[in-house]
Motif scaffolding. Structure first.
Motif, mmCIF file in Angstrom:
data_model
loop_
_atom_site.group_PDB
_atom_site.id
_atom_site.type_symbol
_atom_site.label_atom_id
_atom_site.label_comp_id
_atom_site.label_asym_id
_atom_site.label_seq_id
_atom_site.Cartn_x
_atom_site.Cartn_y
_atom_site.Cartn_z
ATOM 1 N N VAL A 101 31.530 73.641 -53.720
ATOM 2 C CA VAL A 101 31.194 75.065 -53.850
ATOM 3 C C VAL A 101 32.488 75.871 -53.763
ATOM 4 O O VAL A 101 33.221 75.764 -52.778
ATOM 5 N N ILE A 102 32.752 76.664 -54.797
ATOM 6 C CA ILE A 102 33.956 77.503 -54.787
ATOM 7 C C ILE A 102 33.489 78.949 -54.646
ATOM 8 O O ILE A 102 32.750 79.445 -55.500
ATOM 9 N N GLY A 103 33.876 79.617 -53.573
ATOM 10 C CA GLY A 103 33.426 80.999 -53.403
ATOM 11 C C GLY A 103 33.898 81.597 -52.099
ATOM 12 O O GLY A 103 34.750 81.030 -51.408
ATOM 13 N N GLY A 104 33.296 82.732 -51.772
ATOM 14 C CA GLY A 104 33.686 83.471 -50.577
ATOM 15 C C GLY A 104 32.771 83.170 -49.402
ATOM 16 O O GLY A 104 32.075 82.142 -49.369
ATOM 17 N N ILE A 111 39.226 87.031 -53.690
ATOM 18 C CA ILE A 111 40.448 87.844 -53.622
ATOM 19 C C ILE A 111 40.580 88.498 -52.252
ATOM 20 O O ILE A 111 41.668 88.871 -51.844
ATOM 21 N N ASP A 112 39.452 88.647 -51.530
ATOM 22 C CA ASP A 112 39.491 89.333 -50.234
ATOM 23 C C ASP A 112 40.274 88.553 -49.173
ATOM 24 O O ASP A 112 40.715 89.125 -48.183
ATOM 25 N N ASN A 113 40.412 87.270 -49.366
ATOM 26 C CA ASN A 113 41.150 86.390 -48.441
ATOM 27 C C ASN A 113 40.531 86.380 -47.038
ATOM 28 O O ASN A 113 41.240 86.188 -46.048
ATOM 29 N N GLY A 144 42.815 83.140 -55.625
ATOM 30 C CA GLY A 144 42.616 84.473 -56.222
ATOM 31 C C GLY A 144 43.360 85.584 -55.504
ATOM 32 O O GLY A 144 43.652 86.624 -56.085
ATOM 33 N N PHE A 145 43.693 85.341 -54.238
ATOM 34 C CA PHE A 145 44.346 86.391 -53.444
ATOM 35 C C PHE A 145 45.727 86.725 -54.007
ATOM 36 O O PHE A 145 46.086 87.900 -54.162
ATOM 37 N N ASP A 146 46.493 85.693 -54.315
ATOM 38 C CA ASP A 146 47.863 85.945 -54.792
ATOM 39 C C ASP A 146 47.856 86.738 -56.102
ATOM 40 O O ASP A 146 48.645 87.662 -56.288
ATOM 41 N N THR A 147 46.940 86.387 -56.993
ATOM 42 C CA THR A 147 46.850 87.114 -58.261
ATOM 43 C C THR A 147 46.468 88.572 -58.001
ATOM 44 O O THR A 147 47.048 89.495 -58.586
ATOM 45 N N ARG A 183 36.908 94.134 -48.960
ATOM 46 C CA ARG A 183 35.713 94.251 -48.097
ATOM 47 C C ARG A 183 36.119 94.687 -46.701
ATOM 48 O O ARG A 183 36.785 95.684 -46.560
ATOM 49 N N ASN A 184 35.819 93.902 -45.673
ATOM 50 C CA ASN A 184 36.177 94.337 -44.322
ATOM 51 C C ASN A 184 37.530 93.816 -43.858
ATOM 52 O O ASN A 184 37.884 93.967 -42.694
ATOM 53 N N ALA A 185 38.260 93.198 -44.766
ATOM 54 C CA ALA A 185 39.557 92.620 -44.387
ATOM 55 C C ALA A 185 40.706 93.433 -44.986
ATOM 56 O O ALA A 185 40.598 93.977 -46.083
#
Ligand code: ATP
Length: 320
Positions: A99-102, A126-128, A138-141, A171-173
């Motif tokens: 599973v790839i996701g948040g 992207i939220d890391n 996705g965060f670095d991009t 989001r909250n980060a």
């Protein structure tokens, strides 16, 4: 294991395609069969599942988004949904799942693990904001996309001696705000993890002007408040010619950076290694530059995400 599957879920992130590619290519290299599930958990429950071959992931490494599509499917939080998903996997003879996701997607992976189904979570958002890893796919991009915008905003801010409030995702980060803010030389970074005082924000703008600064760039994490509200509040302390830019979904798109592609490739291949050995119930991360696997139950139930708040202090020392 001989037959595994992969899905992407929740918000898409650049590098998800590179991760799917790595899962597929590594599985084939190991003599396994691999299946792709469309639309995350929604497709899992509906049985929207197909076998993936070498060429299905050709030309994918450079593409943003996810070619398996993603979906929000709240029904997967119910036991009924989860058991239906496992039934579909068994129907296809699939023995393990990547599973790839948040964060939410990880909750789905956790539920499958608790039902005894071997599942491995890869952090893709992207939220890391996922526990168990320093960085997510996705965060670095995303921070490079924000940085590009900050550089452009700086040009116009300087020309007009303006204050720019740039609202970023997360989001909250506060990770995106912190990393993009430091790399973009933002005068101030406002994140949910640190209290802020609007009077102090205003004072710092004035002090900057007195030092001869032609612009002020404030990077604001969306988890604090929205940019327009922030501008309204700031206006109560004076007119700083503030303009608001909300970067929005551009932060989610684009061709992944080299760093995201490498990370995605490492995670994808490592997940296959574990499933080949029959191991599930794990989530992968990169901690102190090393790829690690941790127990998904412990990580989600006991772990928490903490951004690198040392960057906050650093920015205060060098950027105003
Ligand atoms: P991002 O952080 O990038 O938005 P995410 O994975 O956190 O990604 P969510 O919409 O929160 O995105 O979750 C994705 C999907 O995971 C949900 O639509 C749902 O199918 C599943 N999911 C979320 N929470 C749970 C839960 N508690 N139990 C089982 N499945 C869940």
């Amino acid at each position: 294991m001989k037959r595994i599957a992969v899905l992407t879920s929740g918000g898409d992130a650049p590098g998800m395609n590179a991760a799917i590619r790595a899962v597929v290519r590594k599985a084939l290299y190991e003599g396994m069969e691999v299946f792709g599930i469309n639309y995350g958990y929604a497709g899992l429950v509906a049985g929207d599942i197909r076998q993936l071959h070498h060429n299905d992931v050709g030309d994918m490494i450079s593409r943003g988004g996810t070619f398996l599509y993603s979906a929000r499917y709240p029904e997967f939080a119910t036991e009924e949904g989860q058991l239906k998903g496992i039934e579909q996997l068994k129907k296809f003879g699939i023995e393990g799942l990547v599973v790839i996701g948040g964060d939410g997607s990880y909750r789905g992976a956790l539920a499958l693990t608790k039902h005894g189904y071997p599942t491995i979570g890869l952090p893709g958002t992207i939220d890391n904001d996922i526990p168990g890893t320093d960085f997510c796919i996705g965060f670095d991009t995303a921070i490079n996309t924000v940085l590009d915008s900050l550089d452009k905003i700086r040009d116009t801010a300087t020309s007009h001696v303006r204050t720019f409030i740039v609202e970023v995702m997360g989001r909250n980060a506060g990770d995106i705000a912190l990393w993009a803010g430091v790399s973009g030389g933002a005068e101030q970074i406002i994140i949910p993890e640190k209290e802020f005082d609007m009077a102090e924000v205003a004072t710092k703008i004035t002090e900057g002007r007195e030092k001869g600064k032609k612009h002020t760039i404030i990077v604001l994490a969306e988890g604090v408040m929205n940019g327009n509200k922030f501008a309204e509040e700031l206006y109560k302390f004076g007119d700083y010619h503030a303009r608001v830019t909300v970067l929005g979904h551009v932060q989610r798109g684009g061709s992944p950076t080299a760093r995201d592609r490498v990370l995605a490739s490492q995670f994808g291949a490592r997940a296959v290694d574990y499933l080949k050995e029959g191991k599930g119930g794990l989530c992968l991360g990169i901690v102190n530059n090393e790829i690690i696997a941790s127990d998904i139950i412990d990580t989600l139930e006991k772990g928490s995400h903490r951004p690198n708040v040392a960057l906050y202090k650093l920015n205060q020392e060098i950027s105003n």
